[in-house]
Design an enzyme around this catalytic site. Sequence first.
Site, PDB file in Angstrom:
ATOM      1  N   ASN A 167       0.802  -1.114  -0.111  1.00 47.24           N
ATOM      2  CA  ASN A 167      -0.093   0.038   0.076  1.00 47.24           C
ATOM      3  C   ASN A 167       1.014   1.349  -0.183  1.00 47.24           C
ATOM      4  O   ASN A 167       1.695   1.552   0.823  1.00 47.24           O
ATOM      5  CB  ASN A 167      -0.934   0.142   1.237  1.00 47.24           C
ATOM      6  CG  ASN A 167      -2.028   1.000   1.238  1.00 47.24           C
ATOM      7  OD1 ASN A 167      -2.236   1.242   2.463  1.00 47.24           O
ATOM      8  ND2 ASN A 167      -2.300   1.697   0.447  1.00 47.24           N
TER       9      ASN A 167
ATOM     10  N   ASN B 134      -6.806  10.550   0.176  1.00 51.16           N
ATOM     11  CA  ASN B 134      -6.876   9.454  -0.674  1.00 51.16           C
ATOM     12  C   ASN B 134      -6.553   9.884  -2.240  1.00 51.16           C
ATOM     13  O   ASN B 134      -6.696  10.818  -2.510  1.00 51.16           O
ATOM     14  CB  ASN B 134      -8.472   8.806  -0.671  1.00 51.16           C
ATOM     15  CG  ASN B 134      -8.717   7.787   0.244  1.00 51.16           C
ATOM     16  OD1 ASN B 134      -7.882   7.046   0.662  1.00 51.16           O
ATOM     17  ND2 ASN B 134      -9.919   7.988   0.871  1.00 51.16           N
TER      18      ASN B 134
ATOM     19  N   CYS C 174      -5.173   5.949   8.240  1.00 45.16           N
ATOM     20  CA  CYS C 174      -4.343   4.954   7.425  1.00 45.16           C
ATOM     21  C   CYS C 174      -3.479   4.039   8.146  1.00 45.16           C
ATOM     22  O   CYS C 174      -2.370   4.490   8.333  1.00 45.16           O
ATOM     23  CB  CYS C 174      -4.013   5.753   6.136  1.00 45.16           C
ATOM     24  SG  CYS C 174      -2.908   4.765   4.973  1.00 45.16           S
ATOM     25  N   GLY C 175      -3.670   2.882   8.463  1.00 43.99           N
ATOM     26  CA  GLY C 175      -3.077   1.932   9.072  1.00 43.99           C
ATOM     27  C   GLY C 175      -1.526   1.696   8.572  1.00 43.99           C
ATOM     28  O   GLY C 175      -0.848   1.845   9.246  1.00 43.99           O
ATOM     29  N   ASN C 176      -1.524   1.312   7.335  1.00 45.47           N
ATOM     30  CA  ASN C 176      -0.276   1.046   6.686  1.00 45.47           C
ATOM     31  C   ASN C 176       0.864   2.432   6.795  1.00 45.47           C
ATOM     32  O   ASN C 176       1.925   2.235   6.996  1.00 45.47           O
ATOM     33  CB  ASN C 176      -0.445   0.675   5.193  1.00 45.47           C
ATOM     34  CG  ASN C 176      -0.859  -0.619   5.092  1.00 45.47           C
ATOM     35  OD1 ASN C 176      -0.262  -1.681   6.023  1.00 45.47           O
ATOM     36  ND2 ASN C 176      -1.733  -1.128   4.410  1.00 45.47           N
TER      37      ASN C 176
ATOM     38  N   ASN D  40     -12.097   4.838  10.514  1.00 43.88           N
ATOM     39  CA  ASN D  40     -12.667   5.036   9.084  1.00 43.88           C
ATOM     40  C   ASN D  40     -13.566   3.822   8.886  1.00 43.88           C
ATOM     41  O   ASN D  40     -13.387   2.880   9.491  1.00 43.88           O
ATOM     42  CB  ASN D  40     -11.516   5.171   7.963  1.00 43.88           C
ATOM     43  CG  ASN D  40     -10.544   3.830   8.070  1.00 43.88           C
ATOM     44  OD1 ASN D  40     -10.600   3.176   9.048  1.00 43.88           O
ATOM     45  ND2 ASN D  40      -9.902   3.673   7.187  1.00 43.88           N
TER      46      ASN D  40
ATOM     47  N   ASN E 118     -14.767   1.533   2.842  1.00 47.03           N
ATOM     48  CA  ASN E 118     -13.888   0.537   2.465  1.00 47.03           C
ATOM     49  C   ASN E 118     -14.316  -1.007   2.300  1.00 47.03           C
ATOM     50  O   ASN E 118     -15.077  -1.232   3.439  1.00 47.03           O
ATOM     51  CB  ASN E 118     -12.550   0.645   3.371  1.00 47.03           C
ATOM     52  CG  ASN E 118     -11.943   1.992   3.548  1.00 47.03           C
ATOM     53  OD1 ASN E 118     -11.272   2.267   2.438  1.00 47.03           O
ATOM     54  ND2 ASN E 118     -12.296   2.711   4.548  1.00 47.03           N
TER      55      ASN E 118
ATOM     56  N   ARG F 127     -12.213   2.828  -0.034  1.00 47.07           N
ATOM     57  CA  ARG F 127     -12.868   4.118  -0.284  1.00 47.07           C
ATOM     58  C   ARG F 127     -11.771   5.094  -1.085  1.00 47.07           C
ATOM     59  O   ARG F 127     -10.802   5.241  -0.351  1.00 47.07           O
ATOM     60  CB  ARG F 127     -13.348   4.606   0.879  1.00 47.07           C
ATOM     61  CG  ARG F 127     -14.074   6.072   0.928  1.00 47.07           C
ATOM     62  CD  ARG F 127     -14.606   6.349   2.022  1.00 47.07           C
ATOM     63  NE  ARG F 127     -13.574   6.640   2.843  1.00 47.07           N
ATOM     64  CZ  ARG F 127     -13.768   7.021   4.303  1.00 47.07           C
ATOM     65  NH1 ARG F 127     -15.073   7.661   4.620  1.00 47.07           N
ATOM     66  NH2 ARG F 127     -12.929   7.396   5.134  1.00 47.07           N
TER      67      ARG F 127
ATOM     68  N   CYS G  99      -4.322  -3.042   3.130  1.00 47.34           N
ATOM     69  CA  CYS G  99      -5.099  -2.064   3.916  1.00 47.34           C
ATOM     70  C   CYS G  99      -4.934  -2.334   5.161  1.00 47.34           C
ATOM     71  O   CYS G  99      -5.497  -3.274   5.726  1.00 47.34           O
ATOM     72  CB  CYS G  99      -6.567  -1.869   3.200  1.00 47.34           C
ATOM     73  SG  CYS G  99      -7.641  -0.779   4.202  1.00 47.34           S
TER      74      CYS G  99
ATOM     75  N   THR H 249      -6.245  -0.663   7.891  1.00 48.35           N
ATOM     76  CA  THR H 249      -7.272  -0.518   8.864  1.00 48.35           C
ATOM     77  C   THR H 249      -8.080  -1.684   8.394  1.00 48.35           C
ATOM     78  O   THR H 249      -9.091  -2.100   9.201  1.00 48.35           O
ATOM     79  CB  THR H 249      -7.931   0.759   8.704  1.00 48.35           C
ATOM     80  OG1 THR H 249      -7.934   1.223   7.297  1.00 48.35           O
ATOM     81  CG2 THR H 249      -7.457   1.895   9.612  1.00 48.35           C
ATOM     82  N   GLY H 250      -8.251  -2.125   7.168  1.00 50.03           N
ATOM     83  CA  GLY H 250      -9.035  -3.205   6.680  1.00 50.03           C
ATOM     84  C   GLY H 250      -8.653  -4.362   7.144  1.00 50.03           C
ATOM     85  O   GLY H 250      -9.556  -5.128   7.548  1.00 50.03           O
TER      86      GLY H 250
HETATM   87  N1  LIG Z   1      -8.926   4.308   1.959  1.00 51.17           N
HETATM   88  C1  LIG Z   1      -9.261   4.539   3.078  1.00 51.17           C
HETATM   89  C2  LIG Z   1      -7.694   5.353   3.786  1.00 51.17           C
HETATM   90  C3  LIG Z   1      -6.650   4.608   3.817  1.00 51.17           C
HETATM   91  C4  LIG Z   1      -6.764   3.339   4.561  1.00 51.17           C
HETATM   92  C5  LIG Z   1      -5.814   2.231   4.188  1.00 51.17           C
HETATM   93  N2  LIG Z   1      -4.775   2.616   3.041  1.00 51.17           N
HETATM   94  C6  LIG Z   1      -5.131   1.607   5.320  1.00 51.17           C
HETATM   95  O1  LIG Z   1      -3.781   1.362   5.319  1.00 51.17           O
HETATM   96  O2  LIG Z   1      -5.585   1.858   6.662  1.00 51.17           O
HETATM   97  C7  LIG Z   1     -10.439   5.280   3.662  1.00 51.17           C
HETATM   98  O3  LIG Z   1     -10.951   6.037   2.769  1.00 51.17           O
HETATM   99  O4  LIG Z   1     -10.762   5.116   4.832  1.00 51.17           O
END
Ligand SMILES: N[C@H](CCC[C@H](N)C(=O)O)C(=O)O
Length: 292
Positions: free
Chosen positions: A13, A64, A73-75, A174, A208, A227, A235, A237-238
């Site tokens: 990421n 984004n 954004c976790g990463n 998020n 997301n 998202r 991702c 946070t995913g």
């Molecule tokens: N697209 C995410 C933000 C980046 C999260 C993702 N890249 C991570 O590592 O958590 C959002 O709109 O909430």
Amino acid sequence: MTRPFVKMNGAGNDFVVVNALETPFAPTADQARAIADRSTGEGCDQLIALEPSQTADAFMRVWNADGGVVETCGNALRCVGWMLLQSSGKDQVTIDTLGGPTTAWRAEGPGRVGSGGPEGPTTTAHVKVDMGAPRLHWTQIPLDEAMDTRGIELQVGPIDDPVLHTPGAVSMGNPHVVFFMDHAPNDAFVRGTGSLIEHHPRFPQGVNVGFAHVMAPDHIRLRVWERGAGLTRACGTGACAALVAAARRGLTGRAATVEVDGGELRIEWDEATDHVFMTGPVEVERTGTLAL
Ligand SMILES: N[C@H](CCC[C@H](N)C(=O)O)C(=O)O
């Protein structure tokens, strides 16, 4: 005006990271989109700025690829955490975000130090981040009406695939929705279904979209349509949301390796503190200069 940046990624990421601790950095949405554009700009999933903070070592701002400012954004927290750990020499650093405060530490992992050449990975390390507690009430995701976030009702257009019934919903600051499948879906499915759901009215602030294959009580294979960024190689946070959603349904324990396209993340949902901890790789790819 020109601006130096560092190109980094966390499990694939990728980010353009600007250090704004000394000099403010306030790109417009159009400028953020232009930077993120993989054909005409530097190319990244998210644009990241490190800003001064009164309450933490730094504040992390996230745009984004579509130019929208989002909560966290976790990463990227691992990446900027590593930068701050290196520059401060401290054992742990605190990073504030619109999604709440976090803490980062150095961690063990199969790290490697590259050649330091201009192209290709130059430094790989591992960082652990306290992502805070998941937010699980429907108003915190948020959803457009009251429902049980362990399995929400969602009608995805004309698709009536049972796979898409009753996904879990979790916020890590998020919004995330997580579908549980018996396989990891291909790009076409992730893109087609993810793009249908990202702006579904069920999610007033967008969402997301994670597709999780629980392979064992401590192993999840995850693909994510993000998202504002689309299909990414990871991702953070995913991955946290997928573990929390799976544990809430008894599909996993409270800790698992989450295997994403770009690598592996270790996620633990601590019972005592209710906080989610994420450990994973950080890579410095190159440096460059933005022409704004
Ligand atoms: N697209 C995410 C933000 C980046 C999260 C993702 N890249 C991570 O590592 O958590 C959002 O709109 O909430």
